[in-house]
Design an enzyme around this catalytic site. Structure first.
Site, PDB file in Angstrom:
ATOM      1  CB  SER A 131       0.817 -26.831  19.844  1.00  0.00           C
ATOM      2  OG  SER A 131       1.651 -25.892  19.202  1.00  0.00           O
ATOM      3  NE  ARG A 137       0.365  19.843  -6.387  1.00  0.00           N
ATOM      4  CZ  ARG A 137       1.677  19.949  -6.565  1.00  0.00           C
ATOM      5  NH1 ARG A 137       2.434  18.872  -6.529  1.00  0.00           N
ATOM      6  NH2 ARG A 137       2.234  21.106  -6.777  1.00  0.00           N
ATOM      7  CG  HIS A 156      11.983   8.413  -7.020  1.00  0.00           C
ATOM      8  ND1 HIS A 156      12.644   7.238  -7.326  1.00  0.00           N
ATOM      9  CD2 HIS A 156      10.675   8.139  -7.078  1.00  0.00           C
ATOM     10  CE1 HIS A 156      11.753   6.305  -7.583  1.00  0.00           C
ATOM     11  NE2 HIS A 156      10.547   6.832  -7.448  1.00  0.00           N
ATOM     12  NE  ARG A 169       4.173  12.395   2.478  1.00  0.00           N
ATOM     13  CZ  ARG A 169       4.575  12.117   1.280  1.00  0.00           C
ATOM     14  NH1 ARG A 169       3.742  11.651   0.391  1.00  0.00           N
ATOM     15  NH2 ARG A 169       5.822  12.307   0.929  1.00  0.00           N
ATOM     16  CG  MET A 222      -0.886   7.293  -9.048  1.00  0.00           C
ATOM     17  SD  MET A 222      -2.465   7.223  -8.220  1.00  0.00           S
ATOM     18  CE  MET A 222      -2.108   7.962  -6.650  1.00  0.00           C
ATOM     19  CB  CYS A 281       4.562 -24.556  17.380  1.00  0.00           C
ATOM     20  SG  CYS A 281       3.850 -26.096  16.803  1.00  0.00           S
ATOM     21  CE1 TYR A 339       2.881 -22.329  22.757  1.00  0.00           C
ATOM     22  CE2 TYR A 339       1.156 -22.669  24.390  1.00  0.00           C
ATOM     23  CZ  TYR A 339       2.073 -23.181  23.486  1.00  0.00           C
ATOM     24  OH  TYR A 339       2.183 -24.533  23.314  1.00  0.00           O
ATOM     25  N   GLY A 342       5.322   9.773  -6.172  1.00  0.00           N
ATOM     26  CA  GLY A 342       5.803   9.771  -7.548  1.00  0.00           C
ATOM     27  C   GLY A 342       5.210   8.698  -8.440  1.00  0.00           C
TER      28      GLY A 342
END
Ligand code: PEP
Ligand code: MG
Length: 924
Positions: free
Chosen positions: A799, A106, A470, A353, A117, A867, A887, A115
């Site tokens: 800014s 696999r 899938h 997983r 590979m 900004c 910011y 799905g």
């Protein structure tokens, strides 16, 4: 998001020519090298879970193969050595005529690519071993079924024979037996399967000119190569581009002892989640198919049992499975998904997983795990993303109070509300979406070839398959709305129809092109367009932070609170109207970082601006300015009131003046036609044309804009500053606490700023000598960034206007480029993302860093914001945090996303500095 045990660099100390690791030698942190699947199989082995013996060939071997076209020297010998170990552990040998070992091969990359590979199962069955296999399991039918599956998979994957060739032969075999074409494969007996195997072998020979090797060792090495090559297959490449997975990682190959779910009623195979991946609700969740191999569940071809139903069927295996699922969730401290097989009552764990989940589930799970003490606040924050929060702010369907009934119901596989024209093929979805239509992709079931259509569609609807099919897995991963397994819909993809076969709506037909709506939150399908309303999360913000106990909204509130407490970057909003400003405040903005004043000059005010530009006398100019002054004062008063107590940064007028005048071509044609037809044209009209010609520029974006306008049009900036100053005074008089800043746009040279600022300060003093309004600069030209040291001598704040900074650094028009060559550039990999969406760290980012450093060299306490659009983009926010910006400012709707990412950026940077393995490391 894996648990970190030991150092991630441990495996790097291995000799570089080690290409194979037994499961017992690996661990979860080794996903770079072993792929996610290999690393997690190793982890499960270490945890003592029942994993069939196996080994993993590394991604490094794959990269070598992809680069050179050859397997690395010594790989065959290493595989042989580990195979010998595996044979010993399994007590069977590959190719043994009496008791053959069978292997699965696999793919498994670092990032899951479900799905996309290849996989080859049943390696090791051949003419010499098929009888031994039958003897060992006491089942001749089973042995031939393995053999025909091997020929089919190997033929397709390694030798490139199309799947349809085999499908056709399979149907013929069924018909020959007097069965219907979609009868289950299990209806074929041993003789039929033997004949089918031989037929498959002939097909392989005829189509590919090659044979499936009779030598199991050759089968194994052919399969390993095919998995490597599938990394570069079309499907995998499309998926990687969509998911932003780098192309150079390569896949590992996991070689594992086969265990069989297709050995009769006491065998089967399933997938499970330790929590609901759609909602995040606690409790195991999954699908099981008895007498089947794993591919059958994931493909959604047959309808499955729930895990509870499996529990009734095989209570012992179910109890054991629940135990292992609990172990895994506790170990990984997160939602895990698993694949398992039961072989004659014996449970085997084939994969785990940390599971994919919807945005809603991500928030809920993170908050639940935090609440039960499994993870800490920093970790909870790292388990969610701004992108997921943005998804939760999508609209949903308006409740119709039952007035609009669904025509069918399926499984709510991926939430959201999608409306679009029904299309029945991936190609059609791509074509109609490219033409600007919203589409819903309707398929009996999807397979990896449908990926382009799923990307193009607003939603996906399938007739078959469960939450782990899938369609469901891929749609959830991409944040597409999906309803699957609508069994009452008969979908004919050739005809382009979906017919309701059951219930009150039986007989209703959806035709290609019809507008339909699907609700991925409750599985409803409607044959009409349903109005859409805002999300509960948006309602929560709009309701000033009160919520009705919805667990997802509560989770968002909790995690945003944590983000705010961690963030070092402030978040302000780009807002030009009191309504936008008020909304931004409800969404948590701490002020306005950019109020563009140009909209205040458009619409019905345009004629006044026109008069200002065309003014012949000082008196005309003063009249126009006075009228604008009144209007601007009212605009600013509204903004200051909405943001009372918080900073409001007003950017003086920026766009090219010609935008306020009529179009040159239209006016020229109008006057030329009038002249040619001897119609009268007023002197005013002709003057207007002359003025439009005077102001016309070939390249207005690089022309008379920003501070240039302020210095060239007398009184313009002074009027704006006066309006603001008077609004501040008026607001104070009303008992408010206005806090305004003035920002000068498109400065390239310090002296421009010096002049504009001097004028602004003069006007401020004139209005009220006691006013303290800081005057700062937008850094949006490379020259400004490079000369930031001198510019900072005259600027009280910076800014970054990263829209213009990107445009002028790349030399690409921000208005045109996205349509023209961007797709090709993304395709060629010149960009991985649009530099107008995500900051280009090496170019534009380098200018930002340089300007921050140089500006603060002159003024160590210089306040610096961003900004441009990048202020609301998650990846860019992390960059700005690192660059030392104070910011970011973004559109009101993106404020919550920016708050979340500002908090995450702080936590992730701290973790990185502490040398921990960033997201998912153990912080308990
Ligand atoms: C910018 O250039 O990034 C900016 C904020 O200004 P505008 O988009 O109005 O040009
Ligand atoms: Mg700009």
């Amino acid at each position: 998001m894996l648990k970190t045990e030991g150092s991630a660099s441990a495996y790097r100390a291995e000799p570089p020519d080690r290409y194979v690791y037994d499961f017992a030698d690996g661990q979860a942190t080794m996903s770079d090298l072993l792929g996610g699947k290999g690393a997690n199989l190793a982890e499960m082995t270490r945890l003592g879970l029942p994993v069939p013996p196996g080994f993993t060939v590394t991604t490094e071997a794959c990269r070598h193969y992809l680069k050179t076209g050859r397997l690395p020297g010594g790989l065959d010998a290493q595989i042989a050595k580990h195979l010998a170990g595996l044979e010993q552990a399994a007590g069977r040998r590959l190719g043994d005529a009496d008791d053959p070992l069978l292997l699965s091969v696999r793919s498994g990359a670092k990032f899951s690519m479900p799905g996309m590979m290849e996989t080859v199962l049943n390696i090791g069955v051949c003419d010499a071993t098929v009888a031994g296999l039958a003897k060992r399991y006491g089942d001749e039918r089973f042995a031939w079924d393995c053999y025909r599956r091997l020929v089919q998979m190997y033929g397709r994957t390694v030798l490139g024979v199309s799947a349809e060739e085999f499908e056709r032969a399979l149907i013929q075999a069924k018909v020959r037996k007097g069965l219907v074409p979609d009868a289950p494969d299990t209806a074929l007996d041993a003789d039929a399967l033997r004949a089918l195997t031989r037929r498959f072998q002939r097909i392989v020979r005829e189509v590919s000119g090659q044979e499936v090797p009779q030598s199991p060792r050759e089968q194994l090495s052919g399969a390993v190569r095919a998995v490597f090559e599938s990394w570069d297959g079309q499907r995998a490449r499309v998926y990687r581009r969509r998911e932003g997975i780098p192309d150079d990682l390569g896949t590992a190959v996991t070689v594992m002892t086969m265990v069989f779910g297709n050995l009769g009623g006491d065998s089967g195979t399933g997938v499970g989640f330790t929590r609901d991946p759609a909602t995040g609700a606690p409790g195991v969740y999954g699908d099981y198919l008895s007498d089947a191999e794993g591919e059958d569940v994931v493909s959604g071809v047959r309808n499955t049992l729930t895990l509870e139903q499996f529990g009734a069927l095989d209570p012992d295996a179910y109890r054991e499975l629940r135990r292992h699922m609990a172990t895994l969730e506790e170990h990984y401290r997160d939602l895990c998904d698993i694949e398992f097989t039961v072989e004659r009552g014996k449970l085997w764990m084939l994969q785990t997983r940390v599971g994919k989940r919807t945005a809603a589930a991500a928030f809920r799970i993170a908050a639940d795990l935090l609440a039960d003490g499994t993870i800490d606040e920093d970790e909870a924050l790292c388990r969610v993303t701004g992108e997921q929060l943005a998804q939760l702010m999508f609209p949903c369907f308006a409740p119709s109070g039952g007035a609009i009934a669904p025509i069918a119901k399926g499984i709510a596989a991926s939430p959201g509300a999608a409306v679009g024209h029904a299309v029945f093929s991936s190609a059609d979805a791509v074509a109609r979406a490219a033409a600007g239509d919203r589409v819903i992709l309707v398929r009996r079931e999807t397979n990896p070839d449908d990926l382009p259509g799923m990307i193009a569609a607003s939603g996906v609807l399938t007739g078959r398959g469960g939450k782990t099919s899938h369609a469901a897995v891929v749609a959830r991963g991409m944040g597409r709305t999906c309803v699957c397994g609508v069994e009452s819909l008969e979908i004919d993809e050739q005809l382009g129809t979906a017919t309701v076969t059951r219930g009150r709506s039986a007989g209703i037909v959806i035709n290609r092109g019809d507008l339909i709506s699907i609700d991925g939150t409750d599985g409803s399908v409607y044959d009409t367009e349903i109005p859409v309303v805002s999300s509960p999360v948006v309602e929560y913000f709009e309701g000033h932070g009160t919520h009705t106990g919805d667990p997802v909204v509560a989770a968002v509130a909790t995690l945003l609170g944590i983000a705010d407490s961690r963030a070092q970057l402030g978040v302000r909003a780009n807002a030009d109207t009191p309504a936008d400003a008020a909304r931004a405040r409800r969404f948590g903005a701490h002020g306005i970082g950019l109020a563009r004043t140009e909209h205040m000059f458009l619409g019905e005010r345009r004629p006044i601006v026109e008069r200002l530009i065309l003014a012949e006398s000082q008196q005309d100019r003063t009249n126009a300015l006075n009228r604008l002054l009144e209007l601007q004062r009212a605009d600013f008063t509204g903004l200051l009131a909405a943001m009372d107590g918080l900073p409001v940064t007003v950017r003086l007028l920026d766009p090219p003046l010609h935008e306020f005048l009529p179009d040159l071509t239209e006016l020229s044609v109008e006057i030329a036609v009038a002249d040619a037809t001897h119609q009268p044209v007023t002197a005013e009209r002709r003057e207007l044309l002359a003025a439009v010609r005077r102001w016309h520029e070939q390249n207005p974006m690089l022309g008379l804009r920003g501070v240039r306008l302020g210095l060239v049009v007398p009184g313009l900036y002074a009027m704006q500053v006066r309006a603001l100053a008077e609004a501040i005074v008026a607001r104070r008089g009303d008992g408010g606490a206005p806090l305004a800043h003035i920002m000068i746009p498109l400065v390239a040279e310090a002296h421009e700023l010096e002049l504009a600022r001097a004028e602004a300060k003069r006007v401020l003093r004139e209005v009220d000598p006691g006013l303290t309004v800081s005057v700062g600069v937008m850094i949006e030209l490379p020259r400004a960034a490079l000369t930031a040291r001198r510019i900072a001598e005259h600027a009280e704040f910076f800014s970054f206007g990263t829209n213009d900074l990107t445009q002028t650094t790349w030399g690409m028009s921000r208005d045109d480029a996205e349509g023209a060559f961007f797709p090709a550039y993304l395709e060629h990999g010149v960009f991985t993302a649009s530099p107008f969406g995500t900051i280009d760290p090496e170019g534009v980012g380098a200018l930002v860093r340089a300007a921050v450093k140089r500006g603060r060299w002159t003024r160590p306490d210089l306040e610096i914001g961003v900004c441009g659009e990048h202020g609301g983009d998650p990846a860019s926010i992390h960059f700005f945090h690192q660059a030392g910006v104070d910011y970011v400012s973004c559109s009101p709707f993106r404020v919550p996303v920016a708050r979340l990412e500002a908090g995450r950026a702080a936590v992730l940077a701290r973790r990185e500095a502490a040398g921990s393995d960033a997201v998912g490391s153990d912080t308990r």
